[in-house]
Design a protein around this motif. Sequence first.
Motif, PDB file in Angstrom:
ATOM      1  N   MET A   1      -9.703 -25.904 -11.724  1.00  0.00           N
ATOM      2  CA  MET A   1     -10.496 -26.202 -12.910  1.00  0.00           C
ATOM      3  C   MET A   1     -11.216 -24.941 -13.368  1.00  0.00           C
ATOM      4  SD  MET A   1     -13.639 -28.895 -13.346  1.00  0.00           S
ATOM      5  CE  MET A   1     -12.564 -30.256 -12.970  1.00  0.00           C
ATOM      6  N   LYS A   2     -11.149 -24.640 -14.664  1.00  0.00           N
ATOM      7  CA  LYS A   2     -11.775 -23.436 -15.184  1.00  0.00           C
ATOM      8  C   LYS A   2     -12.441 -23.741 -16.514  1.00  0.00           C
ATOM      9  CE  LYS A   2     -10.840 -18.608 -16.350  1.00  0.00           C
ATOM     10  NZ  LYS A   2      -9.809 -17.562 -16.447  1.00  0.00           N
ATOM     11  N   VAL A   3     -13.650 -23.224 -16.670  1.00  0.00           N
ATOM     12  CA  VAL A   3     -14.379 -23.393 -17.920  1.00  0.00           C
ATOM     13  C   VAL A   3     -14.696 -22.022 -18.485  1.00  0.00           C
ATOM     14  CG1 VAL A   3     -16.478 -24.238 -19.003  1.00  0.00           C
ATOM     15  CG2 VAL A   3     -15.391 -25.587 -17.223  1.00  0.00           C
TER      16      VAL A   3
ATOM     17  N   ILE B   1     -22.884 -28.400 -18.553  1.00  0.00           N
ATOM     18  CA  ILE B   1     -23.346 -29.372 -17.560  1.00  0.00           C
ATOM     19  C   ILE B   1     -22.275 -30.452 -17.493  1.00  0.00           C
ATOM     20  CG2 ILE B   1     -25.057 -31.101 -16.942  1.00  0.00           C
ATOM     21  CD1 ILE B   1     -27.159 -29.503 -18.307  1.00  0.00           C
ATOM     22  N   GLY B   2     -21.609 -30.545 -16.391  1.00  0.00           N
ATOM     23  CA  GLY B   2     -20.539 -31.526 -16.252  1.00  0.00           C
ATOM     24  C   GLY B   2     -20.366 -31.915 -14.812  1.00  0.00           C
ATOM     25  N   GLY B   3     -19.250 -32.546 -14.483  1.00  0.00           N
ATOM     26  CA  GLY B   3     -19.037 -32.976 -13.118  1.00  0.00           C
ATOM     27  C   GLY B   3     -17.600 -33.372 -12.863  1.00  0.00           C
ATOM     28  N   ILE B   4     -17.330 -33.750 -11.609  1.00  0.00           N
ATOM     29  CA  ILE B   4     -15.988 -34.129 -11.199  1.00  0.00           C
ATOM     30  C   ILE B   4     -16.083 -35.309 -10.231  1.00  0.00           C
ATOM     31  CG2 ILE B   4     -14.842 -31.901 -11.491  1.00  0.00           C
ATOM     32  CD1 ILE B   4     -15.502 -31.284  -8.612  1.00  0.00           C
ATOM     33  N   TRP B   5     -14.985 -36.057 -10.115  1.00  0.00           N
ATOM     34  CA  TRP B   5     -14.905 -37.173  -9.179  1.00  0.00           C
ATOM     35  C   TRP B   5     -14.118 -36.751  -7.949  1.00  0.00           C
ATOM     36  CZ3 TRP B   5     -17.728 -41.419  -9.724  1.00  0.00           C
ATOM     37  CH2 TRP B   5     -18.176 -41.776 -11.001  1.00  0.00           C
ATOM     38  N   GLY B   6     -14.462 -37.345  -6.807  1.00  0.00           N
ATOM     39  CA  GLY B   6     -13.723 -37.047  -5.596  1.00  0.00           C
ATOM     40  C   GLY B   6     -13.962 -38.094  -4.520  1.00  0.00           C
ATOM     41  N   ILE B   7     -13.272 -37.929  -3.378  1.00  0.00           N
ATOM     42  CA  ILE B   7     -13.379 -38.835  -2.250  1.00  0.00           C
ATOM     43  C   ILE B   7     -13.991 -38.077  -1.066  1.00  0.00           C
ATOM     44  CG2 ILE B   7     -12.096 -40.226  -0.580  1.00  0.00           C
ATOM     45  CD1 ILE B   7     -12.151 -41.494  -3.283  1.00  0.00           C
ATOM     46  N   VAL B   8     -14.997 -38.684  -0.420  1.00  0.00           N
ATOM     47  CA  VAL B   8     -15.672 -38.047   0.706  1.00  0.00           C
ATOM     48  C   VAL B   8     -14.742 -37.993   1.917  1.00  0.00           C
ATOM     49  CG1 VAL B   8     -17.599 -38.215   2.338  1.00  0.00           C
ATOM     50  CG2 VAL B   8     -17.952 -38.760  -0.079  1.00  0.00           C
ATOM     51  N   THR B   9     -14.565 -36.799   2.481  1.00  0.00           N
ATOM     52  CA  THR B   9     -13.686 -36.622   3.643  1.00  0.00           C
ATOM     53  C   THR B   9     -14.448 -36.276   4.916  1.00  0.00           C
ATOM     54  OG1 THR B   9     -13.364 -34.279   3.092  1.00  0.00           O
ATOM     55  CG2 THR B   9     -11.771 -35.862   2.195  1.00  0.00           C
ATOM     56  N   LYS B  10     -15.700 -35.809   4.781  1.00  0.00           N
ATOM     57  CA  LYS B  10     -16.477 -35.441   5.958  1.00  0.00           C
ATOM     58  C   LYS B  10     -17.963 -35.514   5.633  1.00  0.00           C
ATOM     59  CE  LYS B  10     -17.166 -31.728   9.359  1.00  0.00           C
ATOM     60  NZ  LYS B  10     -16.840 -30.327   9.735  1.00  0.00           N
TER      61      LYS B  10
ATOM     62  N   VAL C   1     -21.767 -33.275   2.175  1.00  0.00           N
ATOM     63  CA  VAL C   1     -20.470 -33.886   2.440  1.00  0.00           C
ATOM     64  C   VAL C   1     -19.369 -32.976   1.922  1.00  0.00           C
ATOM     65  CG1 VAL C   1     -21.226 -36.290   2.433  1.00  0.00           C
ATOM     66  CG2 VAL C   1     -20.625 -35.195   0.270  1.00  0.00           C
ATOM     67  N   ASP C   2     -18.179 -33.137   2.501  1.00  0.00           N
ATOM     68  CA  ASP C   2     -16.984 -32.490   1.968  1.00  0.00           C
ATOM     69  C   ASP C   2     -16.276 -33.515   1.096  1.00  0.00           C
ATOM     70  OD1 ASP C   2     -17.806 -30.516   3.654  1.00  0.00           O
ATOM     71  OD2 ASP C   2     -16.064 -30.605   4.989  1.00  0.00           O
ATOM     72  N   VAL C   3     -15.775 -33.083  -0.045  1.00  0.00           N
ATOM     73  CA  VAL C   3     -15.176 -33.996  -1.013  1.00  0.00           C
ATOM     74  C   VAL C   3     -13.825 -33.454  -1.478  1.00  0.00           C
ATOM     75  CG1 VAL C   3     -15.459 -35.148  -3.233  1.00  0.00           C
ATOM     76  CG2 VAL C   3     -17.465 -34.694  -1.799  1.00  0.00           C
ATOM     77  N   LYS C   4     -12.813 -34.328  -1.473  1.00  0.00           N
ATOM     78  CA  LYS C   4     -11.492 -33.939  -1.959  1.00  0.00           C
ATOM     79  C   LYS C   4     -11.260 -34.532  -3.340  1.00  0.00           C
ATOM     80  CE  LYS C   4      -7.951 -33.684   0.770  1.00  0.00           C
ATOM     81  NZ  LYS C   4      -6.814 -34.038   1.670  1.00  0.00           N
ATOM     82  N   MET C   5     -10.876 -33.678  -4.290  1.00  0.00           N
ATOM     83  CA  MET C   5     -10.563 -34.134  -5.637  1.00  0.00           C
ATOM     84  C   MET C   5      -9.132 -34.655  -5.698  1.00  0.00           C
ATOM     85  SD  MET C   5     -12.466 -31.177  -7.889  1.00  0.00           S
ATOM     86  CE  MET C   5     -11.558 -29.845  -7.086  1.00  0.00           C
ATOM     87  N   ARG C   6      -8.788 -35.317  -6.780  1.00  0.00           N
ATOM     88  CA  ARG C   6      -7.459 -35.929  -6.889  1.00  0.00           C
ATOM     89  C   ARG C   6      -6.349 -34.892  -6.933  1.00  0.00           C
ATOM     90  NH1 ARG C   6      -6.970 -41.304 -10.449  1.00  0.00           N
ATOM     91  NH2 ARG C   6      -5.241 -41.506  -8.982  1.00  0.00           N
ATOM     92  N   ASN C   7      -6.686 -33.655  -7.323  1.00  0.00           N
ATOM     93  CA  ASN C   7      -5.657 -32.610  -7.349  1.00  0.00           C
ATOM     94  C   ASN C   7      -5.447 -31.983  -5.974  1.00  0.00           C
ATOM     95  OD1 ASN C   7      -7.945 -31.072  -6.996  1.00  0.00           O
ATOM     96  ND2 ASN C   7      -7.843 -30.095  -9.014  1.00  0.00           N
ATOM     97  N   GLY C   8      -6.168 -32.510  -4.947  1.00  0.00           N
ATOM     98  CA  GLY C   8      -5.984 -32.025  -3.593  1.00  0.00           C
ATOM     99  C   GLY C   8      -6.961 -30.958  -3.156  1.00  0.00           C
TER     100      GLY C   8
END
Length: 216
Positions: free
Chosen positions: A1-3, A35-44, A52-59
């Motif tokens: 991701m790049k802005v 100012i923005g954000g991203i969604w992810g799944i907690v892995t640790k 926490v460590d979070v993995k995004m849908r793109n891996g």
Amino acid sequence: MKVNITKIRKPTNVIQNSSVKYKREFNKSSLASYIGGIWGIVTKQNSADVTVDVKMRNGIELRHIKVRSLEWSGYNSSRAFGERDLPPLDSKVFIMLPDGPDNLDTAFVLCSVIDTVWEVGEKAKEELAVSGKEREKLRITEAGVKETYNKDTGTRLLEINGAEIEITATGAVNVKPAAGQSITLNNGTQGANDLPLCLFSGANHCLDTLQTVKVP
């Protein structure tokens, strides 16, 4: 991701009012930067630094992302204060990026949502995402504790390990133990109705053979 940030300007004072002029000034100031954000799944979970460590849908995995504190956080002469409540593993979280994706030092987990689309979608439909519950607030913890509040009747129901505690709008309290368990008052050992005769009227008691309510 790049802005891509096309223009960076030194912060300026902005007077808050509804004029078009000052709205233009706000948009030109650094206050209007990304100012923005991203969604992810907690892995640790990392309690040592409340992250926490979070993995995004793109891996891609983001490591040691701070977690918001719902209690005011800070310190005084006696102690540090705040709330440590790390999101569970595999929970879906939203990460705020106040200074953009190039500075993850200020990123933090803001919240979560009940999602019926991602991996846990069908599970959410079992109890959380169901029809006809628009006036009911339901909270289910990762350990299975359920707290239900009916906004129309004012009734609250707490369910823990098969036991139920209900408080009605009038203040009545109904307690139901889990199957095979009992309600114990003040370390009591005798069933509430085990006395053969009432101490007050002398009438026969219906014996509580299961001793579901124990009294001193």
